[in-house]
Write a protein that holds these residues in place. Structure first.
Motif, mmCIF file in Angstrom:
data_model
loop_
_atom_site.group_PDB
_atom_site.id
_atom_site.type_symbol
_atom_site.label_atom_id
_atom_site.label_comp_id
_atom_site.label_asym_id
_atom_site.label_seq_id
_atom_site.Cartn_x
_atom_site.Cartn_y
_atom_site.Cartn_z
ATOM 1 N N ASP A 93 0.823 -1.216 0.000
ATOM 2 C CA ASP A 93 0.000 0.000 0.000
ATOM 3 C C ASP A 93 0.853 1.260 0.000
ATOM 4 O OD1 ASP A 93 -2.298 -1.449 -0.073
ATOM 5 O OD2 ASP A 93 -2.591 -1.467 2.093
ATOM 6 N N THR A 94 1.885 1.266 0.845
ATOM 7 C CA THR A 94 2.746 2.457 0.922
ATOM 8 C C THR A 94 3.396 2.725 -0.431
ATOM 9 O OG1 THR A 94 3.219 1.846 3.194
ATOM 10 C CG2 THR A 94 4.631 3.535 2.223
ATOM 11 N N ILE A 95 3.841 1.679 -1.080
ATOM 12 C CA ILE A 95 4.528 1.863 -2.370
ATOM 13 C C ILE A 95 3.541 2.322 -3.445
ATOM 14 C CG2 ILE A 95 5.729 0.683 -4.253
ATOM 15 C CD1 ILE A 95 7.049 -1.112 -2.196
ATOM 16 N N LEU A 96 2.420 1.634 -3.560
ATOM 17 C CA LEU A 96 1.497 1.974 -4.660
ATOM 18 C C LEU A 96 0.824 3.323 -4.459
ATOM 19 C CD1 LEU A 96 -0.153 -1.400 -5.736
ATOM 20 C CD2 LEU A 96 1.981 -0.361 -6.467
ATOM 21 N N ASP A 97 0.781 3.813 -3.227
ATOM 22 C CA ASP A 97 0.200 5.139 -2.993
ATOM 23 C C ASP A 97 1.256 6.242 -3.005
ATOM 24 O OD1 ASP A 97 -2.268 3.978 -2.802
ATOM 25 O OD2 ASP A 97 -2.238 3.812 -0.614
ATOM 26 N N SER A 98 2.512 5.864 -3.212
ATOM 27 C CA SER A 98 3.583 6.880 -3.145
ATOM 28 C C SER A 98 3.611 7.746 -4.405
ATOM 29 C CB SER A 98 4.946 6.200 -2.977
ATOM 30 O OG SER A 98 5.346 5.597 -4.197
ATOM 31 N N LYS A 99 4.170 8.939 -4.232
ATOM 32 C CA LYS A 99 4.371 9.841 -5.376
ATOM 33 C C LYS A 99 5.646 9.442 -6.112
ATOM 34 C CE LYS A 99 2.304 13.886 -3.153
ATOM 35 N NZ LYS A 99 1.080 13.872 -3.925
ATOM 36 N N ALA A 100 6.598 8.874 -5.363
ATOM 37 C CA ALA A 100 7.930 8.599 -5.923
ATOM 38 C C ALA A 100 7.862 7.766 -7.196
ATOM 39 C CB ALA A 100 8.790 7.890 -4.872
ATOM 40 N N ILE A 101 6.997 6.751 -7.204
ATOM 41 C CA ILE A 101 6.984 5.870 -8.382
ATOM 42 C C ILE A 101 6.498 6.617 -9.632
ATOM 43 C CG2 ILE A 101 6.818 3.704 -7.084
ATOM 44 C CD1 ILE A 101 3.832 3.600 -7.734
ATOM 45 N N TRP A 102 5.754 7.713 -9.430
ATOM 46 C CA TRP A 102 5.291 8.506 -10.577
ATOM 47 C C TRP A 102 6.262 9.616 -10.937
ATOM 48 C CZ3 TRP A 102 1.707 6.738 -13.669
ATOM 49 C CH2 TRP A 102 0.880 5.728 -13.167
ATOM 50 N N LEU A 103 6.987 10.116 -9.937
ATOM 51 C CA LEU A 103 7.918 11.223 -10.216
ATOM 52 C C LEU A 103 9.235 10.719 -10.797
ATOM 53 C CD1 LEU A 103 7.252 13.429 -7.073
ATOM 54 C CD2 LEU A 103 6.409 13.776 -9.391
ATOM 55 N N CYS A 104 9.483 9.422 -10.693
ATOM 56 C CA CYS A 104 10.698 8.831 -11.276
ATOM 57 C C CYS A 104 10.707 9.077 -12.782
ATOM 58 C CB CYS A 104 10.711 7.326 -10.993
ATOM 59 S SG CYS A 104 11.869 6.418 -12.030
ATOM 60 N N ALA A 105 11.841 9.579 -13.280
ATOM 61 C CA ALA A 105 11.931 9.943 -14.700
ATOM 62 C C ALA A 105 12.577 8.850 -15.548
ATOM 63 C CB ALA A 105 12.719 11.234 -14.833
ATOM 64 N N THR A 106 12.782 7.681 -14.946
ATOM 65 C CA THR A 106 13.404 6.553 -15.665
ATOM 66 C C THR A 106 14.742 6.956 -16.291
ATOM 67 O OG1 THR A 106 11.112 6.005 -16.232
ATOM 68 C CG2 THR A 106 12.776 4.539 -17.096
ATOM 69 N N CYS A 107 15.505 7.760 -15.561
ATOM 70 C CA CYS A 107 16.805 8.188 -16.097
ATOM 71 C C CYS A 107 17.846 7.071 -15.987
ATOM 72 C CB CYS A 107 17.295 9.431 -15.368
ATOM 73 S SG CYS A 107 17.764 9.112 -13.650
ATOM 74 N N GLU A 108 17.569 6.077 -15.146
ATOM 75 C CA GLU A 108 18.414 4.886 -14.973
ATOM 76 C C GLU A 108 19.727 5.132 -14.229
ATOM 77 O OE1 GLU A 108 18.639 2.398 -18.404
ATOM 78 O OE2 GLU A 108 16.469 2.109 -18.376
ATOM 79 N N THR A 109 19.863 6.292 -13.608
ATOM 80 C CA THR A 109 21.072 6.529 -12.815
ATOM 81 C C THR A 109 21.173 5.498 -11.696
ATOM 82 O OG1 THR A 109 20.801 8.882 -13.252
ATOM 83 C CG2 THR A 109 22.322 8.297 -11.493
ATOM 84 N N CYS A 110 20.036 5.210 -11.069
ATOM 85 C CA CYS A 110 20.031 4.243 -9.956
ATOM 86 C C CYS A 110 20.497 2.870 -10.425
ATOM 87 C CB CYS A 110 18.639 4.150 -9.347
ATOM 88 S SG CYS A 110 17.316 3.977 -10.551
#
Ligand code: SF4
Ligand code: SF4
Length: 188
Positions: free
Chosen positions: A62-79
């Protein structure tokens, strides 16, 4: 930035699902923080990407799917590039977004509207048709006047064409979309 709460029940099925769909093994993460240290958007995330990984290891769906982070990620692949365990962290973020969409849990609706407009353009023309994306996004988001001052500048520089141009083989691109959408429907 939020403090993570790991006291909720561990959702083992969620861990299994993300592992299978992403093809990655989140249990390899030992929380070194390298991904977060390089993430250009971490200041906007509610949970930094290394915390998303920890939440995933502990099945906090629930915490993950409701987070903003997964949507704000720009898929830049630095991580992904920085992870010493060679985990495709950006791929995991992508998978989490796909699952959130499937379950209709979208915390950042404007970002989803932009994705939808972008993908529809790709499916239709095999490439992006900027004016079409712009109109579609404005209609979906309701932000009709946002960034309006930029319009004349990009038009004057010839950055936006008024008519769409289809690429050769656009039908093949559409087939890829159709195959994915059929697979998604089976997963629901
Ligand atoms: S892919 Fe996403 S999470 Fe990873 S570094 Fe880029 S913005 Fe951050
Ligand atoms: S870089 Fe890799 S091992 Fe380190 S915290 Fe991020 S995902 Fe985990």
């Amino acid at each position: 930035m939020n403090t993570i709460n790991l006291s909720n029940n561990i959702d083992l099925e969620f861990i299994r699902q993300v592992t299978e769909e992403s093809g990655e093994n989140p249990s390899l993460c030992y929380q070194c923080g390298n991904c977060t240290a390089g993430c250009p958007y971490t200041e906007y995330f509610d949970y930094p990407v290394s915390q998303i990984m920890r939440l995933l290891q502990t099945g906090q769906k629930d915490t993950i799917l409701d987070s903003k982070a997964i949507w704000l990620c720009a898929t830049c692949e630095t991580c992904t590039t920085r992870c010493p365990c060679e985990i495709d962290v950006a791929g995991i973020m992508d998978t989490l977004r796909i699952i959130a969409r499937r379950e209709n849990r979208v915390s950042e609706k404007d970002i989803k509207s932009f994705y939808d407009s972008f993908l529809n353009s790709m499916k239709q023309f095999g490439r992006i048709y900027e004016m079409g994306i712009l109109i579609s996004y404005k209609l979906k988001s309701g932000h009709f006047l946002g960034d309006a001052e930029l319009g004349p500048k990009v038009i004057n520089h010839g950055k936006i064409s008024f008519l769409p141009k289809k690429i050769k083989g656009a039908d093949k691109v559409a087939e890829i979309f159709n195959r994915f959408q059929q697979k998604e429907r089976k997963n629901v």
